[in-house]
Design an enzyme around this catalytic site. Sequence first.
Site, PDB file in Angstrom:
ATOM      1  N   SER A  40       0.818  -1.052  -0.107  1.00  0.00           N
ATOM      2  CA  SER A  40      -0.036  -0.047   0.058  1.00  0.00           C
ATOM      3  C   SER A  40       1.109   1.241   0.076  1.00  0.00           C
ATOM      4  O   SER A  40       1.542   1.646  -1.056  1.00  0.00           O
ATOM      5  CB  SER A  40      -0.954  -0.014   1.264  1.00  0.00           C
TER       6      SER A  40
ATOM      7  N   ASP B 252      -8.201  -5.666  -5.886  1.00  0.00           N
ATOM      8  CA  ASP B 252      -8.061  -4.468  -5.021  1.00  0.00           C
ATOM      9  C   ASP B 252      -8.466  -3.240  -6.234  1.00  0.00           C
ATOM     10  O   ASP B 252      -8.070  -3.252  -7.370  1.00  0.00           O
ATOM     11  CB  ASP B 252      -6.734  -4.165  -4.752  1.00  0.00           C
TER      12      ASP B 252
ATOM     13  N   HIS C 296      -6.523  -5.897  -1.775  1.00  0.00           N
ATOM     14  CA  HIS C 296      -5.538  -5.013  -1.288  1.00  0.00           C
ATOM     15  C   HIS C 296      -4.537  -5.881  -0.500  1.00  0.00           C
ATOM     16  O   HIS C 296      -3.177  -5.565  -0.507  1.00  0.00           O
ATOM     17  CB  HIS C 296      -6.306  -4.139  -0.771  1.00  0.00           C
TER      18      HIS C 296
ATOM     19  N   CYS D  94      -5.341   0.550  -4.926  1.00  0.00           N
ATOM     20  CA  CYS D  94      -4.141   0.198  -5.379  1.00  0.00           C
ATOM     21  C   CYS D  94      -4.320  -0.775  -6.502  1.00  0.00           C
ATOM     22  O   CYS D  94      -3.312  -1.624  -6.314  1.00  0.00           O
ATOM     23  CB  CYS D  94      -3.159   0.187  -4.302  1.00  0.00           C
TER      24      CYS D  94
END
Length: 549
Positions: A221, A424, A483, A427
Amino acid sequence: MTWIQSLLSLGCLAAVVGRVASLSGVVENPTAQPWNVSRLADPGSIDAAFSTKTVVDDQGLQWSVWTHVQFTDYALRVTSNSTLCDPNVAQIHGYIDVGIGKHFFFWFFESRRNPSTDPLFLWLNGGPGSSSLIGLFMELGPCQVRAGGTGTTVNPYSWNSIGNIIFLDQPVDTGFSYSDNASAATFTSADAAKDVYAFLQIFLAANSQYRHLPFHTLGESYGGHYVPAVARAIVDNNANATANATSGLLPINLVSIAIGNGITDPLNQYSSYPLMAADTKYGPIVGSDVIATVQAAVPTCLNMIRGCYQTLNSGICSNATDYCNTYVLDGAFVNNRNIYDMRVKCSVNVVDCSDYPMMDDISTYLNLNSTLVSLGLNRTFVMSSDVVYSRFTGSGDWMMPYVNDIPPVMAKGISVLIYAGDADYICNWIGNKAWVLNLTWPGQRQFQNTSDLIWISPSTKQPAGEIRSYDTFNFMKIYGAGHLVPYDQPQVALDMITAWTNSSKYFVKGSTEPSASAASDLSVSRRQGVVWAAIAIVLSSLVSISGIF
């Protein structure tokens, strides 16, 4: 704090590190070898550079305090009394204290396999402001927290099955880390990297058995900012340490970095949001009218990010963050889906849906009196800090081009793995693939022209993702993960990091085909113009893994 800030404070970036080799076609760079402490440093000078003493705190807990002549404002304060999480391996935990009033918490677990030869991992969660103990207790650490936060269970897919791991709460005021005054605050990933580098120097000086191990910096992240900044600090300072072998500085044996679902190059990632919202594998999640509105905002967003890249001005970069997150990132995500996993539909609203129940369990467990006493702590654990988030977004750090730190790191022979779960949104893999294809480095054209390979998990024997690799640069898309790849696909994630740290045995530099020596371990067939690669990796003594972000 807005819902988008709350979500991003969970950690929209992270870093995972592998070895000087790739998952599907990369091994060593013969002209730029990673640092090796045995040949670059005088061990005697390192040992002479630090000193230790024992102190007893007001709770009666004994701490060892280590200091270093090159870092006079820093002191490593450690204890190893805890048997939490994984009682069968050696543990070290404590703080790196900084004179101006910073205190960074860390927790180290030895490898379950062979601590003396297995690699050393540093894991950093994102946010900015999210604790790396999310990674420990939810994703890739040795244990996971039970429902309700009453205790822990062994994680059979822990990355300490194959390596020694440090979980570090940074920047200051994240997790169990804290500051004494406002002047101790950190506002940028570059400044945070300086503290991480000092921590690594003193930790390795105090624990000589880990100095020689291959070192990998991993993150997720917002770790897409942290990991390149830390890697750049290491390679730049390694040059200084090598030039003066008697300085007491240790050339850190960095061999790779890895980033999972990170935000690394906003200029090439922000145009992905309308594309991901319209993607048909898990969506589309909004109507074509919403997607068109967001797409119309993309050119202004990119121009603002471009201004940030060109000026590195805090105000310009902060304004770009505000506009792009409001009209592009947030603008395309108006439906009732989990922003970290588009497969999950929300029953109430996006904010509630995008919180993971285990996050509350982790906070409950870490704030139990029994847990705090075992760790020698008297502080409240903070999962995600709004204060840290505001500092970094207000400084413009969010949009800063930390991607520019990656080519100089690669030039030192450091391998790079960028991986992304395909479900995700925040991102997403589309944006991550866009920036790796646009990265300027000597092998850019070859990387762009290299085929994607279908990766077969050696554990499941099923297609688990896609790999593109050339020289020391690698991109991997993971199927069926959001994610938090190690949370959603724990066995596949362990397969991935195992392959990454051992891939020099299976792959040949600059090749998309297996080497002759690896033919028995790697089978390749072509179907309808697509390369299918079955990577056979010997996974020995696999035990447990837990962690997150």
